[in-house]
Design a protein around this motif. Sequence first.
Motif, PDB file in Angstrom:
ATOM      1  N   ALA A  97       0.813  -1.222   0.000  1.00  0.00           N
ATOM      2  CA  ALA A  97       0.000   0.000   0.000  1.00  0.00           C
ATOM      3  C   ALA A  97       0.841   1.265   0.000  1.00  0.00           C
ATOM      4  CB  ALA A  97      -0.942  -0.004   1.211  1.00  0.00           C
ATOM      5  N   ASP A  98       2.073   1.179   0.503  1.00  0.00           N
ATOM      6  CA  ASP A  98       2.886   2.394   0.618  1.00  0.00           C
ATOM      7  C   ASP A  98       3.775   2.630  -0.604  1.00  0.00           C
ATOM      8  OD1 ASP A  98       4.528   0.222   0.985  1.00  0.00           O
ATOM      9  OD2 ASP A  98       5.778   1.203   2.515  1.00  0.00           O
ATOM     10  N   VAL A  99       3.475   1.947  -1.741  1.00  0.00           N
ATOM     11  CA  VAL A  99       4.296   2.121  -2.937  1.00  0.00           C
ATOM     12  C   VAL A  99       4.338   3.575  -3.407  1.00  0.00           C
ATOM     13  CG1 VAL A  99       4.432   1.557  -5.400  1.00  0.00           C
ATOM     14  CG2 VAL A  99       4.177  -0.269  -3.716  1.00  0.00           C
ATOM     15  N   PRO A 100       3.207   4.325  -3.463  1.00  0.00           N
ATOM     16  CA  PRO A 100       3.290   5.726  -3.903  1.00  0.00           C
ATOM     17  C   PRO A 100       4.235   6.556  -3.038  1.00  0.00           C
ATOM     18  CG  PRO A 100       1.014   4.987  -3.942  1.00  0.00           C
ATOM     19  CD  PRO A 100       1.801   3.911  -3.276  1.00  0.00           C
ATOM     20  N   GLU A 101       4.187   6.369  -1.714  1.00  0.00           N
ATOM     21  CA  GLU A 101       5.090   7.125  -0.843  1.00  0.00           C
ATOM     22  C   GLU A 101       6.543   6.707  -1.077  1.00  0.00           C
ATOM     23  OE1 GLU A 101       2.407   5.533   0.129  1.00  0.00           O
ATOM     24  OE2 GLU A 101       1.057   7.188   0.695  1.00  0.00           O
ATOM     25  N   ARG A 102       6.777   5.405  -1.260  1.00  0.00           N
ATOM     26  CA  ARG A 102       8.133   4.934  -1.506  1.00  0.00           C
ATOM     27  C   ARG A 102       8.652   5.473  -2.845  1.00  0.00           C
ATOM     28  NH1 ARG A 102       8.618  -1.271   0.592  1.00  0.00           N
ATOM     29  NH2 ARG A 102      10.758  -0.846  -0.006  1.00  0.00           N
ATOM     30  N   PHE A 103       7.759   5.559  -3.807  1.00  0.00           N
ATOM     31  CA  PHE A 103       8.158   6.113  -5.105  1.00  0.00           C
ATOM     32  C   PHE A 103       8.566   7.574  -4.971  1.00  0.00           C
ATOM     33  CE2 PHE A 103       6.845   8.577  -8.871  1.00  0.00           C
ATOM     34  CZ  PHE A 103       7.708   8.029  -9.826  1.00  0.00           C
ATOM     35  N   GLU A 104       7.793   8.355  -4.212  1.00  0.00           N
ATOM     36  CA  GLU A 104       8.138   9.769  -4.033  1.00  0.00           C
ATOM     37  C   GLU A 104       9.494   9.908  -3.340  1.00  0.00           C
ATOM     38  OE1 GLU A 104       6.622  12.297  -5.218  1.00  0.00           O
ATOM     39  OE2 GLU A 104       4.894  11.207  -6.042  1.00  0.00           O
ATOM     40  N   ARG A 105       9.752   9.096  -2.332  1.00  0.00           N
ATOM     41  CA  ARG A 105      11.052   9.153  -1.648  1.00  0.00           C
ATOM     42  C   ARG A 105      12.181   8.739  -2.590  1.00  0.00           C
ATOM     43  NH1 ARG A 105       8.084   6.668   2.585  1.00  0.00           N
ATOM     44  NH2 ARG A 105       9.115   4.653   2.147  1.00  0.00           N
ATOM     45  N   PHE A 106      11.911   7.709  -3.388  1.00  0.00           N
ATOM     46  CA  PHE A 106      12.933   7.236  -4.330  1.00  0.00           C
ATOM     47  C   PHE A 106      13.298   8.324  -5.334  1.00  0.00           C
ATOM     48  CE2 PHE A 106      14.032   5.338  -8.422  1.00  0.00           C
ATOM     49  CZ  PHE A 106      15.103   4.531  -8.072  1.00  0.00           C
ATOM     50  N   MET A 107      12.287   8.988  -5.911  1.00  0.00           N
ATOM     51  CA  MET A 107      12.555  10.021  -6.903  1.00  0.00           C
ATOM     52  C   MET A 107      13.221  11.233  -6.271  1.00  0.00           C
ATOM     53  SD  MET A 107      11.808   8.866  -9.852  1.00  0.00           S
ATOM     54  CE  MET A 107      11.958  10.410 -10.749  1.00  0.00           C
ATOM     55  N   ALA A 108      12.855  11.549  -5.029  1.00  0.00           N
ATOM     56  CA  ALA A 108      13.494  12.676  -4.354  1.00  0.00           C
ATOM     57  C   ALA A 108      14.984  12.429  -4.158  1.00  0.00           C
ATOM     58  CB  ALA A 108      12.822  12.926  -3.010  1.00  0.00           C
ATOM     59  N   GLU A 109      15.372  11.169  -3.931  1.00  0.00           N
ATOM     60  CA  GLU A 109      16.772  10.861  -3.681  1.00  0.00           C
ATOM     61  C   GLU A 109      17.535  10.536  -4.963  1.00  0.00           C
ATOM     62  OE1 GLU A 109      19.510   7.824  -0.934  1.00  0.00           O
ATOM     63  OE2 GLU A 109      17.307   7.803  -0.804  1.00  0.00           O
ATOM     64  N   HIS A 110      16.887   9.862  -5.916  1.00  0.00           N
ATOM     65  CA  HIS A 110      17.595   9.381  -7.110  1.00  0.00           C
ATOM     66  C   HIS A 110      17.016   9.922  -8.412  1.00  0.00           C
ATOM     67  CE1 HIS A 110      19.521   6.579  -4.375  1.00  0.00           C
ATOM     68  NE2 HIS A 110      18.342   6.041  -4.040  1.00  0.00           N
TER      69      HIS A 110
END
Length: 650
Positions: free
Chosen positions: A196-209
């Motif tokens: 369920a937390d994939v959208p949040e993980r995606f936002e964190r991933f793009m912010a870092e990489h």
Amino acid sequence: MSRRFRYGAWHGGSDPLEPPVDLRAALDQIGRDVMEGASPRSALEELLRTGTDETAGLDELTRRLWQRRSELQRRHRLDGTVSEVRRMLDRALEQERLALAADPGEDARFRELQLDALPPDVAGQVSELSEYDWRSSDAREIFDEIRDLLGREFLDQRFQGMKDALQQTTSEDVERVRRMLDDLSDLLAAHARGDADVPERFERFMAEHGEFFPENPRDVDELVDALAARSAAAQRLLNSMSEQQRSELMSLAQQAFGDPRIGQALQRLDQQLRSLRPGEDWSGRARFRGDQPMGLGEATAAMAELGELDQLAEQLSQSYPGASLEDIDLEALERRLGPQAVVDARRLAEIERQLRQQGLLERAPDGSLRLSPRAMRRLGETALRSVISQLRSRRGERDADRAGAAGELTGTTRPWSFGDSEPWDAPRTVRNAVLRRAGEGPGSPLLDIDDLEVAETEQRSRAAVALCVDTSWSMVQDGRWVPMKRTALALHHLVATRFRSDALQLVTFGRYASTVDVAELAALEGTWEQGTNLHHALLLAGRHVRRNPDAQPVVLVVTDGEPTAHLEPDGEAVFQYPPTPHTLSVTLSEVDSLHRLGATLSVFMLGDDPRLAAFVDIVARRGGGRVIAPTADGLGAAVVGDYLRTKRRR
């Protein structure tokens, strides 16, 4: 206050100042194919395939795609990275041997033996030398460049633009790439599980990489789509290589940046993407036979381009169920063929859309497409215009706008009576109203029915016209099929628009005769059928004449063969070639019947058959008509000209 305007290129889709598509030319082409026997659907598909004078068709766009594909394969080869590594490795070994030759010690001789024992393949040499203690600093620097090159190339395979972004690679850069690959693998695993937390993980991933992804995907699905397309192209690249080349690349991948974890992470990424997007083409291959080497990133981009070209070719083929011109990826088409190809594709889609929206093609009860009455009127107008131009050039005639059932004005008027169809005489009607109101007073109506006066006209005779056209196979075989249909279209349009009081009946005759409307005749397909049953056709023409007893009968016959069939009293057609005397006798008896009804019978003889010429001469003498022998191209002008001649004579 004065206004200031700025002008620039239009970026909002199709050019708003572009002229509308020429539907008339498109409809003429469809109509021509339909009259030659094609169905409206296949005629529309043929139009889209061949295009128009101003617009390239789907076939031409597909040809350009295959030309682009062939150019790519003829120009390049796939071993660019391995060749570059081999070249750099030879330089490093040369520098190392020079350094060892200057050292007289035993260690130097031992190292020379090590270099002499290196495997023959590039991948084996790089692997062996990864633990070698270089004496030459230049050789060590070149070897480090080899490992950096391999890292950039393998990353560029999966992440577009990575090779240029990592020109000066440091250990911190390598660690950052490895961390990004690990985080990406975790994100894809969570996406595959449906966390369920994939959208949040995606936002964190793009912010870092996010710097590694210039495409700037909006969600994890767009990220997977971009990566899977690139990864599938890389797999197709491997499929296109020889077994030796594949083996070398797989071994070289472990030397990327000198860190085997990078190659392992890339292999794990490929496996995840393949499970997430199994619909991508992971098994394709291509043959490159040129002399310009490509690096891994360039070769993968070339494979991606080939894949996109194949997809565009499939879209342009329109051969799959539910195909539509809206399926064409216009952005990809512009990338591969330029903006003009997009203009052509949009015009083709607009032609198809306008043909349907303007009611030129309609759906029949059985679900098939057919030309609408509006389309038939346009085809008839085009055919008539061509015929009139031939008549004008032949006799100096000009187009006229006289139409309708009314005769010429006599100059006299009379009070209007119920049922009168003559035009009103406006001046006399207004005068009657003014005089009446002057006597009755201001409260009277402005216009009363007793004020009306109509202009008297001469009586104009109307005609009952039967156009009998031969539909035997010889008309198709000798190229007279389409001219015959155009003739019928032109005459039908002339009667429908200029002489509306005339009654036109179209009669086709092969083994049997039948009455048809103009749309049925236009869509009629030529069939192999023996028999020219003029007897049956004249029977139907006589029936049409008798149904219009107040009209002048006119019978026009278009044929390229003598009668070879007649109708028996039981309704069966009898065919015999050469024609029997009985067939000729019953046919001529119908000619006599039409003559007794006062019909004018004109025969338009196509071809130079002497037996037909002898027969139509008898018809002309017995029927009081005439024989005309036009060419196929002049048939329309001959028939329409004869019809107009009889109108003027009446």
